[in-house]
Structures are given as structure tokens and as C-alpha cells.
Design a protein around this motif. Structure first.
Motif, PDB file in Angstrom:
ATOM      1  N   LYS A 176      13.315 -47.230  46.621  1.00 20.26           N
ATOM      2  CA  LYS A 176      13.522 -47.057  48.059  1.00 20.26           C
ATOM      3  C   LYS A 176      13.252 -45.622  48.468  1.00 20.26           C
ATOM      4  N   PHE A 177      13.759 -44.667  47.686  1.00 14.98           N
ATOM      5  CA  PHE A 177      13.542 -43.261  47.996  1.00 14.98           C
ATOM      6  C   PHE A 177      12.057 -42.908  47.943  1.00 14.98           C
ATOM      7  N   VAL A 178      11.373 -43.339  46.889  1.00 14.00           N
ATOM      8  CA  VAL A 178       9.953 -43.021  46.734  1.00 14.00           C
ATOM      9  C   VAL A 178       9.150 -43.605  47.895  1.00 14.00           C
ATOM     10  N   LYS A 179       9.451 -44.825  48.276  1.00 10.78           N
ATOM     11  CA  LYS A 179       8.748 -45.452  49.391  1.00 10.78           C
ATOM     12  C   LYS A 179       9.007 -44.696  50.683  1.00 10.78           C
ATOM     13  N   GLU A 184       7.702 -41.411  55.324  1.00 11.44           N
ATOM     14  CA  GLU A 184       8.241 -40.449  56.286  1.00 11.44           C
ATOM     15  C   GLU A 184       7.489 -39.118  56.266  1.00 11.44           C
ATOM     16  N   GLU A 185       6.240 -39.177  55.904  1.00  9.70           N
ATOM     17  CA  GLU A 185       5.381 -37.991  55.922  1.00  9.70           C
ATOM     18  C   GLU A 185       5.837 -36.910  54.965  1.00  9.70           C
ATOM     19  N   GLY A 186       6.516 -37.299  53.913  1.00 16.35           N
ATOM     20  CA  GLY A 186       6.849 -36.341  52.876  1.00 16.35           C
ATOM     21  C   GLY A 186       8.181 -35.659  53.047  1.00 16.35           C
ATOM     22  N   LEU A 187       8.206 -34.353  52.688  1.00 14.77           N
ATOM     23  CA  LEU A 187       9.450 -33.597  52.628  1.00 14.77           C
ATOM     24  C   LEU A 187       9.315 -32.263  53.355  1.00 14.77           C
ATOM     25  N   ILE A 188      10.454 -31.784  53.828  1.00 16.39           N
ATOM     26  CA  ILE A 188      10.519 -30.468  54.456  1.00 16.39           C
ATOM     27  C   ILE A 188      11.402 -29.571  53.592  1.00 16.39           C
ATOM     28  N   ILE A 240      10.463 -22.390  57.018  1.00 18.17           N
ATOM     29  CA  ILE A 240      10.451 -23.847  57.030  1.00 18.17           C
ATOM     30  C   ILE A 240       9.049 -24.310  56.645  1.00 18.17           C
ATOM     31  N   ILE A 241       8.979 -25.096  55.590  1.00 10.54           N
ATOM     32  CA  ILE A 241       7.696 -25.507  55.021  1.00 10.54           C
ATOM     33  C   ILE A 241       7.566 -27.023  55.117  1.00 10.54           C
ATOM     34  N   GLY A 242       6.487 -27.480  55.697  1.00 12.90           N
ATOM     35  CA  GLY A 242       6.249 -28.914  55.746  1.00 12.90           C
ATOM     36  C   GLY A 242       6.334 -29.484  57.147  1.00 12.90           C
ATOM     37  N   PRO A 243       6.315 -30.841  57.210  1.00 17.94           N
ATOM     38  CA  PRO A 243       6.409 -31.775  56.079  1.00 17.94           C
ATOM     39  C   PRO A 243       5.187 -31.693  55.146  1.00 17.94           C
ATOM     40  N   LYS A 244       5.463 -31.858  53.865  1.00 22.59           N
ATOM     41  CA  LYS A 244       4.425 -31.905  52.841  1.00 22.59           C
ATOM     42  C   LYS A 244       4.576 -33.179  52.021  1.00 22.59           C
ATOM     43  N   PRO A 245       3.458 -33.787  51.615  1.00 21.55           N
ATOM     44  CA  PRO A 245       3.543 -35.004  50.793  1.00 21.55           C
ATOM     45  C   PRO A 245       4.355 -34.754  49.531  1.00 21.55           C
ATOM     46  N   PHE A 280      13.946 -35.187  54.128  1.00 20.99           N
ATOM     47  CA  PHE A 280      12.803 -36.013  54.489  1.00 20.99           C
ATOM     48  C   PHE A 280      12.034 -35.376  55.646  1.00 20.99           C
ATOM     49  N   GLY A 281      10.811 -35.828  55.838  1.00 21.75           N
ATOM     50  CA  GLY A 281       9.971 -35.293  56.889  1.00 21.75           C
ATOM     51  C   GLY A 281      10.533 -35.456  58.276  1.00 21.75           C
ATOM     52  N   ASP A 282      11.438 -36.431  58.464  1.00 19.65           N
ATOM     53  CA  ASP A 282      12.062 -36.623  59.772  1.00 19.65           C
ATOM     54  C   ASP A 282      13.408 -35.916  59.884  1.00 19.65           C
TER      55      ASP A 282
END
Length: 340
Positions: A176-179, A184-188, A240-245, A280-282
Motif C-alpha cells: 500500500k505504501f509503495v503504491k 502521490e507524485e513521490g516524496l517531499i 524543501i525538496i520535491g516532490p521527487k519520485p 508524501f508528495g501531498d
């Protein structure tokens, strides 16, 4: 004897100045018949004084590139490499283009000679978590060289692991986390950089050192080029970096690579809120058990390299993560070099 694990052409191996050792590194792993890491020593059929690592690399560049692509890591052991200058010559002999460690790098390093830097200068008793070098930057090295100038007394191992193996295991453990990470456009990532460097932290470079300026406007411009946004604070700045895959896809090998800093959350004087260091990206927080489970998987899958003086380690930075275990007994001096 040349190992059969890597399916090398016998004529090429016979002509090589290298011998592939299969029993010299007990923690070596094997994935689909490919050893990780591959260990190369001087070919015993050639008189020892005549096997120079620089010349052996120059004569076998295509073969070594093939090995690195297959395995992700090559350890050169038993060659006469004794100084930073010798190590610089080895790096130059590879033919790989230099990537100067400068803008964007978070770790404190000192240039030693030529293309050679100190490895992370954080206090030796500290653990440095698994990471790909400089992946938060828009420009990061594709290959890394490490060199053991002074053999550790006890501890201080450099650990390496294959990122596609980590991805598969995390996908099984936390599907679930990986999906969600992918959808969600990756991570921040968020990190506070001080006005002055903190040498007690593995990633304690000041914003002035990270962006190589004391002008805030220029720092903002350079940060933007690296995909960072800066929010100024009293005596510091929040980057603040991202969102990055959170992963990369290897088009050649057709598999996904764990390419993020989920376990690389450092705590220091300015950064004491690990829950908000990676989200998460959001903006949603990560599940509380993800980082610990990922760290356990890294420990299970890694090879802990016990350095010997003169060792040179070549890593594919896109395929392999590395870490540093705490040094128990001094001394230890490992140097590094970065390639585009």
C-alpha cells in the motif's frame, strides 16, 4: 581461477590483468548467479610488481563497465594503492567524467587532491544511514569511488545493498505504501540548514557551504536549479525538496529501483522532527513503521565491507545504496570521488 558466476568470456578473462576472487570476501552475496560485490585482485599469472591498477583499468575498461553493470559494485583488493594521489590516478584511469562535489551536497567534505575528497566527515562514532549519493539534487553522480587509506581498527564498515532488491522486498512488505508513494507524485524532503556548519552532523553543511555563497538571493537561485525551495528562518533556512519520485525504472534491466531517503532521516541540533523530514508528495505523513521496516531490510540484504588498506570500491550510484557503521576503534580514513 576465474569465477563462473558472472558468465564472462573466457578469452577476455584470460587476457585480463585481473583475477576474480570468489572466496576472498565472506559476506559476498549472489543474485541470479551474479556476485555482489565482484572482487578483483591482481592476476597471479603475472608477476605481482607489474600489475598496476591504473594500467589494468585502462586495458579493461569495457570489461569493467560490463561487470559494474551486471553486479553494481566492484572491489579492487591487493593492488599497490597507498595514497590519495595514487587513488586520484586510479579514478582518472577509469575514463569517467569528474563530478565536482559542490553546490547541493549536504555532507561536510574536504578536497584532498585532484578529484579526491574526504568521505563524510561526521564524527566516526555516528551511523550514516543507507543512501544513494546526492539523490536530492537534480545533478548527482552515476558512479562513486571509495578508497581505504587507513584501515579501521574495529567497526566503521561501509555497507552496500542493491536497490532493486530493496524495492521488491518493500513492495512485498508494504504494498500500500509503495503504491501510494508512486501515485502521490513521490516524496517531499525538508531539512533545516544553519548559517554555520555543524560538524557533529553527517549532513551538517551550512546553507552558505551547500550553495557556495553568503548571498541569500544567489542561494535561492541555485536552490531553484536543484529543485529546492528555501524558507528563511532566524539563523537558518528551511530547504524543501520535491516532490521527487521514490523510485527509478531501469530501462535496460526492466526493474524498479528503490531511490529515496525514507531511511536517511538525520537528526541533529536543527532537525529533531523526523516525522516531518520525509512526507508524501501531498504532505501526508508516512506510515510510522515504514522507515524501521525498510532499515531492517537494508540490514538483511547488505554486504558489510571490512576495509583493508589499499582497497578501492567502485559503485553504480543508480543501482547501489551505501552506509557507514559506527567506528568502534580508531583510526579510519576513507576517501571518495564522484563521477558523472
Amino acid at each position: 581461477m576465474t569465477s563462473k558466476h558472472t558468465h564472462l568470456d573466457s578469452n577476455m578473462a584470460e587476457q585480463s590483468l585481473f583475477h576474480e576472487a570468489v572466496d576472498l570476501l565472506p559476506p559476498q552475496k549472489s543474485y541470479n548467479g551474479i556476485l555482489f560485490p565482484i572482487v578483483l585482485t591482481p592476476n597471479p599469472k603475472i608477476p605481482q610488481p607489474f600489475v598496476e591498477l591504473t594500467e589494468a583499468i585502462k586495458a579493461n575498461r569495457a570489461w569493467l563497465d560490463s561487470l559494474l553493470h551486471q553486479s553494481g559494485a566492484i572491489l579492487f583488493r591487493g593492488f599497490s594503492v597507498s595514497s590519495a594521489s595514487d587513488f586520484n590516478d586510479v579514478v582518472e584511469s577509469s575514463g569517467y567524467e569528474d563530478l565536482c562535489y559542490g553546490v547541493g551536497g549536504a555532507a561536510s567534505r574536504t578536497k584532498v587532491v585532484g578529484r579526491v575528497y574526504t568521505a563524510n566527515e561526521a564524527p566516526p562514532h555516528q551511523n550514516i544511514p543507507f543512501h544513494h549519493e546526492m539523490i536530492h539534487s537534480s545533478v548527482f553522480p552515476s558512479k562513486l569511488f571509495f578508497f581505504c587509506e587507513v584501515e579501521p581498527g574495529k567497526g566503521g564498515e561501509t555497507c552496500i545493498a542493491l536497490s532493486h532488491v530493496i524495492y521488491k522486498r518493500m513492495e512485498q512488505k508494504h504494498p500500500k505504501f509503495v503504491k501510494e508513494m508512486e501515485e502521490e507524485e513521490g516524496l517531499i524532503y525538508t531539512r533545516v540548514l544553519g548559517d554555520e556548519s555543524d560538524h557533529s552532523s553527517p549532513v551538517g553543511r551550512s546553507w552558505k557551504d551547500v550553495f557556495m555563497t553568503d548571498d541569500k538571493t544567489i542561494a535561492e537561485e541555485r536552490a531553484a536549479k536543484l529543485g529546492m525551495k528555501l524558507e528563511w528562518m532566524e539563523g537558518a533556512v528551511k530547504a524543501i525538496i520535491g516532490p521527487k519520485p521514490g523510485f527509478r525504472y531501469d530501462e535496460v534491466k526492466k526493474h524498479k529501483i528503490w531511490f529515496n531517503g525514507v531511511v536517511g532521516r538525520f537528526e541533529d541540533k536543527l532537525n529533531n522532527d523526523p516525522a516531518n523530514a520525509v512526507v508524501f508528495g501531498d504532505g501526508k505523513p508516512l506510515p510510522s513503521d515504514v522507515s524501521d521496516d525498510c532499515a531492517k531490510i537494508f540490514d538483511e540484504e547488505c554486504v558489510a565491507l571490512q576495509w583493508r588498506k589499499g582497497d578501492v570500491l567502485l559503485l553504480d550510484n543508480l543501482a547501489v545504496v551505501h552506509s557507514r557503521r559506527p567506528l568502534i576503534t580508531l583510526p579510519r580514513r576513507v576517501l571518495a570521488s564522484f563521477c558523472k
